[in-house]
Enzyme design. Structure first.
Site, PDB file in Angstrom:
ATOM      1  N   ASN A 173       0.687  -1.362  -0.024  1.00 15.94           N
ATOM      2  CA  ASN A 173      -0.011   0.137  -0.008  1.00 15.94           C
ATOM      3  C   ASN A 173       0.801   1.276  -0.121  1.00 15.94           C
ATOM      4  OD1 ASN A 173      -2.424  -1.498  -0.061  1.00 15.94           O
ATOM      5  ND2 ASN A 173      -2.542  -1.720   2.291  1.00 15.94           N
ATOM      6  N   TYR A 196       8.305 -12.437  11.463  1.00 14.75           N
ATOM      7  CA  TYR A 196       8.975 -11.049  11.504  1.00 14.75           C
ATOM      8  C   TYR A 196       9.989 -10.989  10.623  1.00 14.75           C
ATOM      9  CZ  TYR A 196      10.966  -6.940  13.437  1.00 14.75           C
ATOM     10  OH  TYR A 196      11.553  -5.578  13.716  1.00 14.75           O
TER      11      TYR A 196
HETATM   12  P1  NAD Z   1       6.811  -0.210  18.125  1.00 12.93           P
HETATM   13  O1  NAD Z   1       5.731  -1.182  18.429  1.00 12.93           O
HETATM   14  O2  NAD Z   1       6.753   0.941  19.127  1.00 12.93           O
HETATM   15  O3  NAD Z   1       6.162   0.721  17.024  1.00 12.93           O
HETATM   16  C1  NAD Z   1       5.635   0.279  15.894  1.00 12.93           C
HETATM   17  C2  NAD Z   1       4.228   1.099  15.545  1.00 12.93           C
HETATM   18  O4  NAD Z   1       3.469   0.386  14.356  1.00 12.93           O
HETATM   19  C3  NAD Z   1       3.155   0.977  16.725  1.00 12.93           C
HETATM   20  O5  NAD Z   1       2.728   2.391  17.029  1.00 12.93           O
HETATM   21  C4  NAD Z   1       2.161   0.171  16.052  1.00 12.93           C
HETATM   22  O6  NAD Z   1       0.978   0.494  16.645  1.00 12.93           O
HETATM   23  C5  NAD Z   1       2.149   0.696  14.681  1.00 12.93           C
HETATM   24  N1  NAD Z   1       1.464  -0.542  13.840  1.00 12.93           N
HETATM   25  C6  NAD Z   1       1.629  -1.929  13.825  1.00 12.93           C
HETATM   26  N2  NAD Z   1       0.970  -2.503  12.702  1.00 12.93           N
HETATM   27  C7  NAD Z   1       0.149  -1.322  12.173  1.00 12.93           C
HETATM   28  C8  NAD Z   1      -0.663  -1.304  11.118  1.00 12.93           C
HETATM   29  N3  NAD Z   1      -0.894  -2.526  10.655  1.00 12.93           N
HETATM   30  N4  NAD Z   1      -1.130  -0.167  10.661  1.00 12.93           N
HETATM   31  C9  NAD Z   1      -0.719   0.848  11.303  1.00 12.93           C
HETATM   32  N5  NAD Z   1       0.183   0.955  12.433  1.00 12.93           N
HETATM   33  C10 NAD Z   1       0.830  -0.161  12.872  1.00 12.93           C
HETATM   34  O7  NAD Z   1       8.073  -0.643  17.575  1.00 12.93           O
HETATM   35  P2  NAD Z   1       9.526   0.162  17.320  1.00 12.93           P
HETATM   36  O8  NAD Z   1      10.642  -0.077  18.031  1.00 12.93           O
HETATM   37  O9  NAD Z   1       9.064   1.816  17.064  1.00 12.93           O
HETATM   38  O10 NAD Z   1       9.686  -0.366  15.571  1.00 12.93           O
HETATM   39  C11 NAD Z   1       9.260   0.614  14.614  1.00 12.93           C
HETATM   40  C12 NAD Z   1      10.044  -0.138  13.300  1.00 12.93           C
HETATM   41  O11 NAD Z   1      11.221  -0.410  13.319  1.00 12.93           O
HETATM   42  C13 NAD Z   1       9.329  -1.400  12.945  1.00 12.93           C
HETATM   43  O12 NAD Z   1       9.221  -1.699  11.724  1.00 12.93           O
HETATM   44  C14 NAD Z   1      10.460  -2.383  13.410  1.00 12.93           C
HETATM   45  O13 NAD Z   1      10.485  -3.572  12.888  1.00 12.93           O
HETATM   46  C15 NAD Z   1      11.696  -1.613  13.067  1.00 12.93           C
HETATM   47  N6  NAD Z   1      12.779  -1.807  13.968  1.00 12.93           N
HETATM   48  C16 NAD Z   1      13.026  -1.510  15.360  1.00 12.93           C
HETATM   49  C17 NAD Z   1      14.167  -1.915  15.789  1.00 12.93           C
HETATM   50  C18 NAD Z   1      14.325  -1.434  17.445  1.00 12.93           C
HETATM   51  O14 NAD Z   1      15.225  -1.791  17.883  1.00 12.93           O
HETATM   52  N7  NAD Z   1      13.571  -0.569  17.969  1.00 12.93           N
HETATM   53  C19 NAD Z   1      15.096  -2.761  15.219  1.00 12.93           C
HETATM   54  C20 NAD Z   1      14.820  -3.087  14.085  1.00 12.93           C
HETATM   55  C21 NAD Z   1      13.837  -2.750  13.268  1.00 12.93           C
END
Ligand code: NAD
Ligand code: UDP
Length: 326
Positions: free
Chosen positions: A100, A146
């Site tokens: 999307n 994941y």
């Molecule tokens: P988080 O869970 O705090 O944030 C993810 C956000 O996405 C949440 O606010 C959630 O409500 C939203 N979300 C999930 N599915 C959704 C959907 N279908 N539609 C709309 N919103 C949706 O996690 P984060 O740590 O902030 O991670 C954010 C991104 O960074 C993710 O894609 C994660 O894979 C990536 N990432 C994070 C880390 C880390 O160390 N924090 C490491 C590698 C990758």
């Protein structure tokens, strides 16, 4: 004024990105279904006329009125506890959700940056991990929902770049921490600090000899900002290369918090990577980026944040808002 859509904008990383792009003078549209995020992370931005929040599941068709210059796709459950509890939603947001976003980007002629992860390397046999390494992932293990969603996300993003000429960027994020992580999301840092604050023993999974390399959130955001504005379409690792064993990390948290608790050992989760450390040569050369915040400094700021939360936050079980199961 440039306009940017940030999916997952109410999450830990997404909310810090909203702050950064607001500070840089962008019009920011945060889109989130709040499945693992928290509206409180972005509440302070609501009075700003350059900020909008759309409560929407990005695995469904996305509509945004007006122009868009950039899309950051950060929506996805990110902690093992979250994605094991909501595996289908995780697969959908990494496949339908990015599809999307890419479709929207074509219509708007916007540049897309996707949040990929060190998990694309799985349990790596090459150490530290350079971007050229293809990884060692178990597609049908519990973490597969994941890891494979993120690998598909990279593949479809690259296909839109190659076949449609879309401007795309891919950041492979290594373990990042900082304020606005959820105390109960199960990731190791909030888990240890939460246990210390509640006066519980710290739970080390396995023998604690597995390693991680922890990056402070401000450093990550700077790297993402530079990557977005660069002209480099291939994956770039962003993380802090200072590696530590989980056992040493538990000892650091015990010292930081002054807790008198001990460590206890629990079984290692299936397919838990044994080692992880980013090779950040590309980020250094292409983006002139490297981390600036030491672990001691970053942990102090993060600990102060967790201590400032209302006490009841400490006792909340891992939670998810209402969600469908498919
Ligand atoms: P988080 O869970 O705090 O944030 C993810 C956000 O996405 C949440 O606010 C959630 O409500 C939203 N979300 C999930 N599915 C959704 C959907 N279908 N539609 C709309 N919103 C949706 O996690 P984060 O740590 O902030 O991670 C954010 C991104 O960074 C993710 O894609 C994660 O894979 C990536 N990432 C994070 C880390 C880390 O160390 N924090 C490491 C590698 C990758
Ligand atoms: N871990 C741990 N105790 C906990 C939570 C996690 O020992 O209470 C370990 C986990 O098994 C992994 C590492 O800490 O080896 C990092 O886990 P996290 O869930 O933060 O992220 P991952 O890098 O595994 O996705």
């Amino acid at each position: 004024m440039k306009r940017i859509l940030i999916t997952g904008g109410a999450g830990f990383l997404g909310s810090h990105l909203c702050d950064r792009f607001i500070r840089e003078g962008y019009h920011v549209i945060a889109m989130d279904n709040l499945i693992t995020g928290d509206i409180r992370n972005i509440e302070h931005l609501f009075p700003n006329p350059n900020f909008e929040f759309h409560h929407h599941d990005v695995s469904q068709f996305i509509h945004v009125a007006g122009d868009l210059d950039y899309i950051l796709h950060f929506a996805s459950p990110a902690s093992p506890i979250d994605y094991l509890k909501i595996p289908i939603q995780t697969l959908k947001v990494g496949s339908l959700g990015i599809h999307n976003c890419l479709g929207l980007a074509r219509v708007k002629n916007a540049r897309v940056l996707i949040a990929s992860t060190s998990e694309v390397y799985g349990d790596p046999t090459v150490h530290p991990q350079p971007e050229e390494y293809w990884g060692n992932v178990n597609p049908v293990g519990p973490r597969g929902v994941y890891d494979e969603a993120k690998r598909f996300q990279e593949a479809i993003t690259m296909a839109y770049h190659t076949y449609h000429g879309l401007e795309t960027r891919i950041v492979r994020i290594f373990n990042t921490y900082g304020p606005r992580m959820r105390l109960n999301d199960g990731r190791v840092l909030p888990a240890f600090i939460g246990q210390a604050l509640r006066g519980e023993d710290l739970t080390i999974f396995g023998d604690g000899s597995q390693t991680r390399s922890f990056c402070y959130v401000d450093d990550l955001v700077e790297g993402i900002y530079r990557l977005l504005l660069s002209d480099y379409p291939h994956p770039v690792n962003i993380g802090n290369p200072v590696e530590i064993t989980i056992k040493e990390f538990a000892e650091e948290i015990i010292k930081l918090t002054g807790t008198s608790q001990k460590v206890v050992y629990k079984p290692l989760p299936t397919d838990d990577p044994k080692q992880r450390q980013p090779n950040i040569t590309k980020a250094k050369v292409i983006l002139d980026w490297e981390p600036q915040v030491s672990r001691a400094e970053g942990l102090r700021i993060t600990y102060d944040y967790f201590k400032s939360l209302p006490e009841e936050e400490l006792y909340k079980a891992a939670y998810h808002r209402e969600f469908s199961t498919t």
